[in-house]
Write a protein that holds these residues in place. Structure first.
Motif, mmCIF file in Angstrom:
data_model
loop_
_atom_site.group_PDB
_atom_site.id
_atom_site.type_symbol
_atom_site.label_atom_id
_atom_site.label_comp_id
_atom_site.label_asym_id
_atom_site.label_seq_id
_atom_site.Cartn_x
_atom_site.Cartn_y
_atom_site.Cartn_z
ATOM 1 N N MET A 154 0.553 5.626 -29.728
ATOM 2 C CA MET A 154 0.920 4.555 -28.809
ATOM 3 C C MET A 154 -0.016 4.607 -27.589
ATOM 4 N N ALA A 155 -0.746 3.548 -27.361
ATOM 5 C CA ALA A 155 -1.701 3.507 -26.258
ATOM 6 C C ALA A 155 -0.969 3.274 -24.934
ATOM 7 N N MET A 156 -1.489 3.911 -23.885
ATOM 8 C CA MET A 156 -0.892 3.715 -22.565
ATOM 9 C C MET A 156 -1.272 2.336 -22.036
ATOM 10 N N ASN A 157 -0.339 1.699 -21.397
ATOM 11 C CA ASN A 157 -0.575 0.374 -20.842
ATOM 12 C C ASN A 157 -1.257 0.528 -19.482
ATOM 13 N N ILE A 158 -2.537 0.165 -19.394
ATOM 14 C CA ILE A 158 -3.294 0.323 -18.159
ATOM 15 C C ILE A 158 -2.734 -0.548 -17.037
ATOM 16 N N GLU A 159 -2.227 -1.726 -17.374
ATOM 17 C CA GLU A 159 -1.644 -2.593 -16.341
ATOM 18 C C GLU A 159 -0.430 -1.936 -15.703
ATOM 19 N N ASN A 160 0.377 -1.256 -16.507
ATOM 20 C CA ASN A 160 1.544 -0.554 -15.971
ATOM 21 C C ASN A 160 1.096 0.579 -15.042
ATOM 22 N N ALA A 161 0.063 1.306 -15.447
ATOM 23 C CA ALA A 161 -0.458 2.396 -14.615
ATOM 24 C C ALA A 161 -0.998 1.843 -13.294
ATOM 25 N N LYS A 162 -1.737 0.731 -13.357
ATOM 26 C CA LYS A 162 -2.267 0.114 -12.142
ATOM 27 C C LYS A 162 -1.130 -0.356 -11.234
ATOM 28 N N SER A 163 -0.088 -0.921 -11.828
ATOM 29 C CA SER A 163 1.059 -1.397 -11.064
ATOM 30 C C SER A 163 1.723 -0.239 -10.319
ATOM 31 N N GLN A 164 1.877 0.900 -10.987
ATOM 32 C CA GLN A 164 2.483 2.070 -10.352
ATOM 33 C C GLN A 164 1.615 2.588 -9.205
ATOM 34 N N MET A 165 0.298 2.571 -9.386
ATOM 35 C CA MET A 165 -0.606 3.022 -8.334
ATOM 36 C C MET A 165 -0.521 2.088 -7.125
ATOM 37 N N ARG A 166 -0.505 0.776 -7.379
ATOM 38 C CA ARG A 166 -0.401 -0.194 -6.282
ATOM 39 C C ARG A 166 0.907 -0.028 -5.530
ATOM 40 N N LYS A 167 2.000 0.180 -6.268
ATOM 41 C CA LYS A 167 3.311 0.342 -5.655
ATOM 42 C C LYS A 167 3.299 1.546 -4.709
ATOM 43 N N GLY A 168 2.642 2.612 -5.134
ATOM 44 C CA GLY A 168 2.565 3.809 -4.316
ATOM 45 C C GLY A 168 1.729 3.613 -3.064
ATOM 46 N N MET A 169 0.763 2.712 -3.107
ATOM 47 C CA MET A 169 -0.140 2.488 -1.981
ATOM 48 C C MET A 169 0.338 1.380 -1.043
ATOM 49 N N LEU A 170 1.291 0.585 -1.464
ATOM 50 C CA LEU A 170 1.679 -0.601 -0.702
ATOM 51 C C LEU A 170 2.154 -0.264 0.712
ATOM 52 N N GLU A 171 3.017 0.735 0.841
ATOM 53 C CA GLU A 171 3.522 1.114 2.160
ATOM 54 C C GLU A 171 2.355 1.481 3.077
ATOM 55 N N TYR A 172 1.425 2.274 2.576
ATOM 56 C CA TYR A 172 0.258 2.687 3.350
ATOM 57 C C TYR A 172 -0.568 1.468 3.763
ATOM 58 N N CYS A 173 -0.799 0.555 2.823
ATOM 59 C CA CYS A 173 -1.594 -0.643 3.116
ATOM 60 C C CYS A 173 -0.936 -1.521 4.179
ATOM 61 N N VAL A 174 0.368 -1.695 4.108
ATOM 62 C CA VAL A 174 1.089 -2.506 5.098
ATOM 63 C C VAL A 174 0.973 -1.868 6.480
ATOM 64 N N LEU A 175 1.149 -0.554 6.554
ATOM 65 C CA LEU A 175 1.038 0.129 7.839
ATOM 66 C C LEU A 175 -0.384 0.025 8.396
ATOM 67 N N LEU A 176 -1.385 0.120 7.517
ATOM 68 C CA LEU A 176 -2.776 -0.032 7.964
ATOM 69 C C LEU A 176 -3.005 -1.412 8.576
ATOM 70 N N LEU A 177 -2.481 -2.446 7.932
ATOM 71 C CA LEU A 177 -2.638 -3.803 8.460
ATOM 72 C C LEU A 177 -1.979 -3.947 9.832
ATOM 73 N N LEU A 178 -0.795 -3.380 9.967
ATOM 74 C CA LEU A 178 -0.051 -3.533 11.215
ATOM 75 C C LEU A 178 -0.612 -2.659 12.330
ATOM 76 N N LYS A 179 -1.459 -1.712 11.981
ATOM 77 C CA LYS A 179 -2.125 -0.892 13.000
ATOM 78 C C LYS A 179 -3.060 -1.774 13.838
ATOM 79 N N HIS A 180 -3.664 -2.762 13.198
ATOM 80 C CA HIS A 180 -4.652 -3.605 13.874
ATOM 81 C C HIS A 180 -4.015 -4.659 14.769
ATOM 82 N N ARG A 181 -2.906 -5.252 14.284
ATOM 83 C CA ARG A 181 -2.235 -6.259 15.109
ATOM 84 C C ARG A 181 -0.874 -6.595 14.499
ATOM 85 N N PRO A 182 0.080 -6.997 15.342
ATOM 86 C CA PRO A 182 1.377 -7.433 14.810
ATOM 87 C C PRO A 182 1.179 -8.642 13.880
#
Length: 116
Positions: A1-29
């Motif tokens: 059974m091959a691993m679903n790369i889209e699922n892996a990418k989705s999990q990686m993005r989910k893990g980074m989302l909080e960090y990305c949002v905080l980075l954006l808000l560092k620059h301006r409200p």
């Protein structure tokens, strides 16, 4: 059974989302629609149904503050900004990201042979 790369990418993005949002808000409200657009510009696609619960959680955790501001295009908008605790938390995430990035780059670029 091959691993679903889209699922892996989705999990990686989910893990980074909080960090990305905080980075954006560092620059301006920013308000939620603006955050979504900035993430989209950075090729990180996020829907409102994902972002709003994250913003609420970050606010409840004391990492964000918000302020209502009048809008020329409709109802007032809730602008989110980093709190002092959020700035400190982001510094910790920056350190963690650098360490993780260094680890990944080391492993990707290593030329050592592994023998069993």
């Amino acid at each position: 059974m091959a691993m679903n790369i889209e699922n892996a990418k989705s999990q990686m993005r989910k893990g980074m989302l909080e960090y990305c949002v905080l980075l954006l808000l560092k620059h301006r409200p920013s308000y939620a629609s603006d955050i979504i657009q900035q993430l989209k510009d950075a090729e990180l696609l996020v829907v409102e149904g994902t972002l709003y619960p994250l913003l609420t959680r970050l606010k409840n955790d004391g990492l964000l503050t918000y302020q209502w501001q009048e809008s020329t295009q409709g109802p007032p908008r809730k602008y989110y900004a980093l709190s002092h605790e959020g700035e400190q938390f982001l510094e910790g995430l920056d350190t963690a990201w650098t360490e993780l990035s260094n680890t990944i780059n080391y492993l990707k670029n290593t030329r050592k042979e592994f023998h069993l």
